[in-house]
Design a protein around this motif. Structure first.
Motif, short mmCIF file in Angstrom:
data_model
loop_
_atom_site.label_atom_id
_atom_site.label_comp_id
_atom_site.label_asym_id
_atom_site.label_seq_id
_atom_site.Cartn_x
_atom_site.Cartn_y
_atom_site.Cartn_z
N VAL A 31 51.67 32.06 46.54
CA VAL A 31 50.52 32.87 46.14
C VAL A 31 49.78 33.37 47.38
N GLY A 32 49.55 32.49 48.33
CA GLY A 32 48.85 32.88 49.55
C GLY A 32 49.56 33.98 50.31
N GLU A 33 50.88 33.88 50.42
CA GLU A 33 51.66 34.90 51.12
C GLU A 33 51.59 36.23 50.40
N ARG A 34 51.64 36.20 49.07
CA ARG A 34 51.61 37.46 48.31
C ARG A 34 50.25 38.12 48.39
N VAL A 35 49.19 37.33 48.34
CA VAL A 35 47.85 37.90 48.49
C VAL A 35 47.69 38.51 49.87
N ARG A 36 48.15 37.81 50.89
CA ARG A 36 48.04 38.32 52.26
C ARG A 36 48.82 39.62 52.43
N GLN A 37 50.05 39.67 51.87
CA GLN A 37 50.86 40.88 51.97
C GLN A 37 50.22 42.05 51.23
N VAL A 48 35.92 42.71 52.72
CA VAL A 48 35.82 43.72 51.66
C VAL A 48 36.45 43.21 50.38
N LEU A 49 37.59 42.53 50.49
CA LEU A 49 38.22 41.93 49.31
C LEU A 49 37.27 40.92 48.68
N ALA A 50 36.54 40.18 49.53
CA ALA A 50 35.58 39.21 49.02
C ALA A 50 34.49 39.91 48.22
N GLU A 51 34.02 41.06 48.72
CA GLU A 51 32.95 41.79 48.03
C GLU A 51 33.44 42.35 46.71
N ILE A 52 34.65 42.91 46.70
CA ILE A 52 35.18 43.53 45.49
C ILE A 52 35.47 42.47 44.43
N SER A 53 36.05 41.35 44.85
CA SER A 53 36.51 40.33 43.90
C SER A 53 35.43 39.34 43.50
N GLY A 54 34.41 39.19 44.34
CA GLY A 54 33.40 38.17 44.07
C GLY A 54 33.83 36.78 44.49
N VAL A 55 34.94 36.69 45.25
CA VAL A 55 35.43 35.41 45.76
C VAL A 55 35.03 35.32 47.23
N SER A 56 34.50 34.19 47.63
CA SER A 56 33.96 34.06 48.98
C SER A 56 35.06 34.19 50.03
N LEU A 74 39.18 32.53 39.57
CA LEU A 74 39.00 33.18 40.86
C LEU A 74 40.26 33.94 41.27
N LEU A 75 41.42 33.39 40.97
CA LEU A 75 42.67 34.07 41.31
C LEU A 75 42.79 35.38 40.53
N MET A 76 42.34 35.37 39.27
CA MET A 76 42.34 36.60 38.47
C MET A 76 41.46 37.66 39.12
N ARG A 77 40.31 37.26 39.65
CA ARG A 77 39.44 38.21 40.33
C ARG A 77 40.14 38.84 41.53
N VAL A 78 40.86 38.01 42.30
CA VAL A 78 41.59 38.51 43.47
C VAL A 78 42.68 39.49 43.02
N ALA A 79 43.40 39.15 41.96
CA ALA A 79 44.47 40.01 41.45
C ALA A 79 43.91 41.36 41.02
N ILE A 80 42.78 41.35 40.31
CA ILE A 80 42.17 42.59 39.85
C ILE A 80 41.73 43.44 41.03
N ALA A 81 41.12 42.80 42.03
CA ALA A 81 40.64 43.54 43.19
C ALA A 81 41.78 44.18 43.97
N LEU A 82 42.96 43.57 43.93
CA LEU A 82 44.14 44.10 44.63
C LEU A 82 44.97 45.00 43.72
N ASP A 83 44.49 45.23 42.48
CA ASP A 83 45.20 46.07 41.50
C ASP A 83 46.60 45.51 41.23
N LEU A 84 46.67 44.19 41.03
CA LEU A 84 47.93 43.51 40.75
C LEU A 84 47.81 42.69 39.48
N ARG A 85 48.93 42.44 38.84
CA ARG A 85 48.94 41.51 37.71
C ARG A 85 49.01 40.10 38.27
N ILE A 86 48.25 39.19 37.67
CA ILE A 86 48.22 37.82 38.16
C ILE A 86 49.59 37.17 38.05
N GLU A 87 50.40 37.63 37.06
CA GLU A 87 51.75 37.06 36.91
C GLU A 87 52.59 37.28 38.16
#
Length: 305
Positions: A31-37, A48-56, A74-87
């Motif tokens: 998960v960490g690698e995919r978020v970073r990529q 900026v990702l923190a501001e968009i997603s609301g995750v610190s 929180l992971l769902m928030r990150v996925a939405i901010a990156l325009d990705l499906r959490i799956e």
């Protein structure tokens, strides 16, 4: 005890709990690698990702390092901010996932005419009648949604509604206080409820919504399904100048990176805003000229007929 077999064919007995710990560690690392990529591909700074997603930023740093035991919410928030499906973030490696991601990147980089053709094909079966004669203006803060929406409503003799005003009426306090008291999640819940009320009570209107509504998949889908939407576009510099011209210095207060952050937010949301049914670039244009072009676009597309 469980048994695992290595690549050289050797079998080792491992305690079941230890095996689970290994699987969890692999998941967190994946998960960490995919978020970073994904963040790197979109050129979005972590702040900026923190501001968009609301995750610190601290949680995001832990998540990307593979050490963050982040909650599903929180992971769902990150996925939405990156325009990705959490799956895609949590799923096993799957060739089809790579294909979907590749198609997403191709769409993002394609010419606007090509994107329009693709969206036309994908949305060919959408129920047009659900949108009735409802028009919604979307875009970042400072796009001119409220000013143009009010003027367009007067010119077309249709009601003009600001969704934030509906949220304030329901919450009994200003939006800023709602955010401070209930947080982003509470505000988004009131936002979704307010949109549902507007749909239920208006078949003909012009609506202006907050810039972040596009980051809430269910609410944004409802908006696209029940409104003809127009993205009011402008450069990041113009967005900032318009907000400051209104006497609001908060975007710059204590943040020397405010302009860079705004550009990153605009870039991160661009693919979401482009799902609108039409676009109007307001850059470098006077209010009168922009209003004329907006009214002409509404008439040309038959949005309020």
């Amino acid at each position: 005890m469980a048994e695992i077999t290595s690549f050289d064919g050797r079998t080792t007995k491992v305690d079941g709990a230890a095996l689970i710990d290994v699987a969890v560690g692999e998941l967190l690392a994946r998960v960490g690698e995919r978020v970073r990529q994904a963040r790197a591909r979109r050129n979005i700074p972590r702040r900026v990702l923190a501001e968009i997603s609301g995750v610190s930023p601290r949680y995001l740093a832990q998540l990307e390092s593979g050490e963050g035991n982040i909650s599903i919410g929180l992971l769902m928030r990150v996925a939405i901010a990156l325009d990705l499906r959490i799956e895609w973030l949590v799923g096993e490696d799957d060739p089809r996932a790579s294909e979907v991601l590749r198609m997403t990147e191709l769409f993002r980089d394609a010419e606007r005419s090509v994107q329009a053709q693709v969206m036309s094909l994908l949305t060919a079966t959408e129920p047009q009648g659900q949108r009735a004669q409802r028009l919604c203006l979307i875009g970042l803060r400072g796009a001119g949604k409220s000013t143009l929406g009010q003027l367009a409503g007067e010119a077309l003799d249709v009601p003009f509604v600001e969704l934030n005003r509906e949220i304030e009426l329901a919450g009994g306090m200003p939006v800023e206080e709602i955010m401070a008291l209930y947080g982003q999640e509470g505000y988004r819940k009131l936002e979704a409820d307010a949109l549902s009320r507007v749909v239920a009570t208006h078949d003909r209107l012009v609506l202006a919504v907050g810039g972040g509504i596009v980051a809430e998949p269910a609410t944004y889908h409802r908006l696209l399904s029940h409104f003809h939407t127009i993205w009011l576009k402008a450069s990041a510099t113009e967005h900032m100048e318009r907000v400051r011209a209104q006497g609001d210095e908060r975007p710059m207060a204590g943040n020397p990176e405010a302009m860079n952050d705004l550009r990153s937010i605009l870039q991160a949301r661009e693919a979401l805003y482009e799902r609108a049914h039409a676009q109007l670039d307001t850059s470098g244009a006077s209010l009168d000229d922009t209003l004329k072009r907006l009214l002409a676009l509404i008439a040309e597309r038959g949005f309020l007929e």
